[in-house]
Scaffold this motif. Structure first.
Motif, PDB file in Angstrom:
ATOM      1  N   PHE A  49     -42.190  62.317  22.060  1.00 41.53           N
ATOM      2  CA  PHE A  49     -42.142  60.645  22.408  1.00 41.53           C
ATOM      3  C   PHE A  49     -43.113  60.049  21.250  1.00 41.53           C
ATOM      4  O   PHE A  49     -42.961  59.016  20.876  1.00 41.53           O
ATOM      5  CB  PHE A  49     -42.712  60.522  23.601  1.00 41.53           C
ATOM      6  N   ALA A  52     -41.306  58.182  18.286  1.00 42.35           N
ATOM      7  CA  ALA A  52     -40.432  57.129  18.669  1.00 42.35           C
ATOM      8  C   ALA A  52     -41.092  55.952  18.506  1.00 42.35           C
ATOM      9  O   ALA A  52     -42.079  55.586  18.351  1.00 42.35           O
ATOM     10  CB  ALA A  52     -39.880  57.326  20.281  1.00 42.35           C
ATOM     11  N   PRO A  59     -35.803  57.668  24.089  1.00 43.89           N
ATOM     12  CA  PRO A  59     -36.212  58.339  23.148  1.00 43.89           C
ATOM     13  C   PRO A  59     -34.958  59.099  22.618  1.00 43.89           C
ATOM     14  O   PRO A  59     -34.151  59.542  23.227  1.00 43.89           O
ATOM     15  CB  PRO A  59     -37.423  59.287  23.264  1.00 43.89           C
ATOM     16  N   VAL A  78     -40.172  53.013  25.601  1.00 40.66           N
ATOM     17  CA  VAL A  78     -41.184  53.702  24.644  1.00 40.66           C
ATOM     18  C   VAL A  78     -42.169  52.553  24.443  1.00 40.66           C
ATOM     19  O   VAL A  78     -41.956  51.450  24.277  1.00 40.66           O
ATOM     20  CB  VAL A  78     -40.714  54.245  23.418  1.00 40.66           C
ATOM     21  N   ALA A  85     -47.222  56.409  20.592  1.00 38.78           N
ATOM     22  CA  ALA A  85     -46.140  56.113  21.343  1.00 38.78           C
ATOM     23  C   ALA A  85     -45.785  57.141  22.543  1.00 38.78           C
ATOM     24  O   ALA A  85     -46.007  58.455  22.296  1.00 38.78           O
ATOM     25  CB  ALA A  85     -45.186  56.160  20.373  1.00 38.78           C
ATOM     26  N   VAL A  87     -43.712  57.442  26.831  1.00 35.26           N
ATOM     27  CA  VAL A  87     -42.884  56.671  27.476  1.00 35.26           C
ATOM     28  C   VAL A  87     -43.491  56.141  28.925  1.00 35.26           C
ATOM     29  O   VAL A  87     -43.978  56.829  29.467  1.00 35.26           O
ATOM     30  CB  VAL A  87     -41.700  57.596  27.952  1.00 35.26           C
ATOM     31  N   TYR A 251     -46.801  57.154  32.642  1.00 36.76           N
ATOM     32  CA  TYR A 251     -46.902  57.289  31.291  1.00 36.76           C
ATOM     33  C   TYR A 251     -46.757  58.746  31.026  1.00 36.76           C
ATOM     34  O   TYR A 251     -47.451  59.428  31.463  1.00 36.76           O
ATOM     35  CB  TYR A 251     -47.829  56.659  30.497  1.00 36.76           C
TER      36      TYR A 251
END
Length: 269
Positions: A49, A52, A59, A78, A85, A87, A251
């Motif tokens: 991730f 991304a 992603p 994202v 970065a 998610v 997250y």
């Protein structure tokens, strides 16, 4: 790195170069490449991730994981958190996940690593009850269907489950952040014994903080289902609150599989 015979063969091949300098350059390049290859295959990236672009809903390589009877889906995006970065998942009485297809031999790469963060735990989460089967963060691993490793009774049950629920895994390990269960608890999922719930974090002590995790998936599978596992064919993340009707934000950072346990020195870095 190549063994002794490989080194001697490589050296002899290099002697065929037109000059001593060229031989040194060729040998150094090949040996460096061998070292890089060995280093690269020591870890398999399941979710990168951190590479991304912020603002993406999916992603690269990941796709939505939804369920037939749950119309309200969790939102994924994202974002950048702490300069990296990751998610972000936001759930409002919803349930859905993101899944990535992988092919990993857990006997060769038994250690799964990831990091995650939640804003708060759920008030009514309960790993033992269907109405409490919600978690602010969960990461689960699915295994491919290998008929040679499944008994007749379980095969029939699996086929019946596919008719009702669609494409379900033959086995899944769910690593969860629970509200009150003891860390290390392992129980059947409240809906199906094809999935085992493993409490990795519990309670609110670490909420709002990034937490790094590492699990031996091979040992977890053996304890959960018995015997050696087939290959891992999927990794998913999910934040869900459809049963408790609550809200949650989580997250998720990078996810990988490794051959060796992370050393204490690596953990400190």
């Amino acid at each position: 790195m190549p063994g002794q015979e490989g080194i001697e063969k490589l050296y002899n091949n290099c002697l065929g170069a037109k000059s001593q300098v060229a031989a040194l350059v060729i040998c150094a390049g090949v040996l460096f490449g061998e070292a890089r290859s060995a280093e690269q295959i020591s870890v398999i990236e399941a979710g990168r991730f951190s590479t991304a672009s912020a603002g993406l809903a999916l992603p690269d390589g990941w796709k939505p994981l939804t369920f037939k009877k749950i119309p309200q889906h969790t939102a994924y995006e994202v974002v950048v958190d702490g300069g990296i970065a990751v998610v972000k998942a936001t759930s409002h009485a919803s349930a859905s996940g993101l899944i990535n297809s992988v092919s990993v031999d857990p006997k060769e790469y038994p250690f799964m690593r990831w990091r995650w963060k939640i804003d708060h735990v759920l008030g009514n989460s309960d790993v033992h009850l269907k109405e409490g089967d919600d978690y602010p963060a969960r990461l689960y691993v699915t295994f491919e269907y290998d008929p040679d490793k499944v008994g007749l009774a379980r095969k029939l049950k699996y086929k019946a489950g596919k008719v009702i629920f669609g494409d379900i895994p033959i086995a899944a390990l769910n690593y969860i952040w629970d509200t009150k269960s003891t860390v290390g608890t392992m129980v059947d999922n409240a809906y199906t014994d094809f999935a085992k719930m493993i409490v990795v974090e519990s309670g609110s002590l670490k909420t709002g903080k990034w937490v790094e995790e590492e699990r031996n998936v091979l040992e977890d599978y053996q304890l959960a289902f018995g015997g050696d596992p087939p290959k891992i064919n999927g990794v998913a993340i999910m934040t869900d609150t459809d049963n408790t009707r609550e809200e949650a934000t989580a997250y998720y950072g990078d996810i990988s599989f490794a051959k060796a346990k992370k050393s204490s020195a690596d953990s400190a870095n």
